[in-house]
Design a protein around this motif. Structure first.
Motif, PDB file in Angstrom:
ATOM      1  N   ASN A 142      22.280 137.075  33.190  1.00  0.00           N
ATOM      2  CA  ASN A 142      22.323 138.116  32.169  1.00  0.00           C
ATOM      3  C   ASN A 142      21.085 138.697  31.904  1.00  0.00           C
ATOM      4  O   ASN A 142      20.082 138.251  32.260  1.00  0.00           O
ATOM      5  N   ASN A 143      20.878 139.709  31.070  1.00  0.00           N
ATOM      6  CA  ASN A 143      19.560 140.558  30.999  1.00  0.00           C
ATOM      7  C   ASN A 143      18.950 140.328  29.479  1.00  0.00           C
ATOM      8  O   ASN A 143      18.179 141.294  29.112  1.00  0.00           O
ATOM      9  N   ARG A 144      19.241 139.307  28.784  1.00  0.00           N
ATOM     10  CA  ARG A 144      18.688 139.129  27.667  1.00  0.00           C
ATOM     11  C   ARG A 144      17.200 139.275  27.693  1.00  0.00           C
ATOM     12  O   ARG A 144      16.469 138.581  28.501  1.00  0.00           O
TER      13      ARG A 144
ATOM     14  N   CYS B  68      24.452 126.446  37.172  1.00  0.00           N
ATOM     15  CA  CYS B  68      25.595 127.392  37.428  1.00  0.00           C
ATOM     16  C   CYS B  68      25.936 128.392  36.117  1.00  0.00           C
ATOM     17  O   CYS B  68      26.272 129.516  36.213  1.00  0.00           O
ATOM     18  N   LEU B  69      25.935 127.904  35.088  1.00  0.00           N
ATOM     19  CA  LEU B  69      26.410 128.664  33.898  1.00  0.00           C
ATOM     20  C   LEU B  69      25.289 129.816  33.366  1.00  0.00           C
ATOM     21  O   LEU B  69      25.363 130.704  32.990  1.00  0.00           O
ATOM     22  N   VAL B  70      24.056 129.252  33.724  1.00  0.00           N
ATOM     23  CA  VAL B  70      23.054 130.354  33.805  1.00  0.00           C
ATOM     24  C   VAL B  70      23.069 131.391  34.681  1.00  0.00           C
ATOM     25  O   VAL B  70      22.945 132.799  34.511  1.00  0.00           O
ATOM     26  N   ALA B  71      23.415 130.995  36.031  1.00  0.00           N
ATOM     27  CA  ALA B  71      23.596 131.931  37.219  1.00  0.00           C
ATOM     28  C   ALA B  71      24.802 132.558  36.934  1.00  0.00           C
ATOM     29  O   ALA B  71      24.784 134.233  36.974  1.00  0.00           O
ATOM     30  N   GLN B  72      25.854 132.357  36.038  1.00  0.00           N
ATOM     31  CA  GLN B  72      27.004 133.111  35.692  1.00  0.00           C
ATOM     32  C   GLN B  72      26.812 134.106  34.852  1.00  0.00           C
ATOM     33  O   GLN B  72      27.787 135.191  34.355  1.00  0.00           O
TER      34      GLN B  72
ATOM     35  N   THR C 144      19.061 131.246  42.064  1.00  0.00           N
ATOM     36  CA  THR C 144      18.171 132.313  42.365  1.00  0.00           C
ATOM     37  C   THR C 144      18.722 133.608  43.079  1.00  0.00           C
ATOM     38  O   THR C 144      18.450 134.594  42.781  1.00  0.00           O
ATOM     39  N   GLU C 145      19.790 133.157  43.841  1.00  0.00           N
ATOM     40  CA  GLU C 145      20.786 134.142  44.359  1.00  0.00           C
ATOM     41  C   GLU C 145      21.417 134.970  43.280  1.00  0.00           C
ATOM     42  O   GLU C 145      21.958 135.908  43.580  1.00  0.00           O
ATOM     43  N   ALA C 146      21.395 134.666  42.018  1.00  0.00           N
ATOM     44  CA  ALA C 146      22.144 135.257  41.057  1.00  0.00           C
ATOM     45  C   ALA C 146      21.198 135.890  40.103  1.00  0.00           C
ATOM     46  O   ALA C 146      21.272 136.725  39.095  1.00  0.00           O
ATOM     47  N   GLY C 147      19.878 136.107  40.641  1.00  0.00           N
ATOM     48  CA  GLY C 147      18.577 136.717  39.868  1.00  0.00           C
ATOM     49  C   GLY C 147      17.827 135.764  38.759  1.00  0.00           C
ATOM     50  O   GLY C 147      17.129 136.294  38.067  1.00  0.00           O
ATOM     51  N   VAL C 148      18.183 134.557  38.901  1.00  0.00           N
ATOM     52  CA  VAL C 148      17.391 133.730  37.776  1.00  0.00           C
ATOM     53  C   VAL C 148      16.181 133.266  38.432  1.00  0.00           C
ATOM     54  O   VAL C 148      16.244 132.875  39.597  1.00  0.00           O
TER      55      VAL C 148
END
Length: 256
Positions: free
Chosen positions: A144-146, A186-190, A215-219
């Motif tokens: 997410n972009n918080r 994974c919950l952060v990635a989601q 990292t693949e989800a932008g984290v």
């Protein structure tokens, strides 16, 4: 042609999930590993044995690092390594809670290249290959972009808010908990949570797969000293882990 590494991990995780679900809720035998290492169940050991056999047969030149098998320095001389946790969240597993996972990853040159985290009791299957993005049950996921740290929802154990761990005061975050470190990542990635942190010694098998999925989800994922986590280290341990989108990660690091 051999199956790509990610396909091998997916197949292995599915088999592991079937074994885990056969034992889940059926009072599996449990032992204390001692040394504050926590419990291990017969399901952990059965899954580990299956994974060891499957991986050795499919990729005999890869090393293996597993929570449930005595470590060997032989893995340090291999080009690629499996890093596996048969059941991450064993306490949840034996207490009939659904937040347990099989966590499987492959490392090359200290970097994770392929990863899966499977929670069979919740029907959640996370997967990633380096440079290919991350998925949940086949659908792309992203962080997410918080941007506001105050009130951000971070996954962490209660001990992580101890004032002694921070430069002055703990950050103004809202703390939540899941027993599995892999699931937390994974919950952060989601995008369901804003971040994850653990400020104590962290075993590679707990975070390797979740790291790549993040990292693949932008984290942004680092150790607590801000350094990039590296894998297949002699001690298989790293200096904590912090994961959040780049903006929140930077803000949190200022409190350390």
């Amino acid at each position: 042609m051999p199956a790509p590494d990610l396909n091998l991990l997916i197949s292995a995780a599915q088999e592991a999930g079937a074994i885990g679900m056969r034992h889940f809720g059926n009072a599996p035998q449990v032992w204390d590993k001692g040394g504050d290492a926590g419990p291990v169940s017969e399901a952990d050991l059965e899954i580990d044995q299956m994974l060891q056999s499957k991986f050795q047969q499919a990729r005999p030149d890869y090393g293996i690092l597993s929570e449930e098998t005595d470590d060997s320095t032989a893995r340090l001389d291999t080009a690629r390594q499996f890093i596996i946790d048969p059941i991450d969240g064993t306490r949840s597993f034996i207490n009939h809670h659904e937040n347990w996972a099989t966590s499987l990853a492959i490392a090359q040159g200290g970097v994770i290249t392929d990863a899966v985290v499977f929670l069979p009791a919740k029907n959640l299957f996370y997967a990633a290959s380096r440079g290919q993005g991350a998925t949940l049950n086949g659908e792309k996921i992203s962080v997410n972009n918080r941007t506001a740290l105050r009130g951000a929802r971070f996954l962490a154990s209660g001990s992580q808010t101890c004032r002694a761990l921070w430069a002055q005061n703990p950050p103004p975050i809202e703390r939540h908990f899941r027993s599995s470190l892999a699931y937390r990542l994974c919950l952060v990635a989601q995008g369901r949570f804003d971040g994850m942190l653990t400020l104590r010694r962290t075993w590679e098998w707990d975070v390797a797969a979740g790291h790549l999925i993040c990292t693949e989800a932008g984290v942004k994922v680092t150790c607590q000293d801000g350094q990039e986590p590296r894998y297949n280290a002699p001690g298989a341990c790293m200096n904590g882990m912090i994961a959040a989108n780049p903006e929140l990660h930077g803000q949190l690091m200022q409190y350390l």
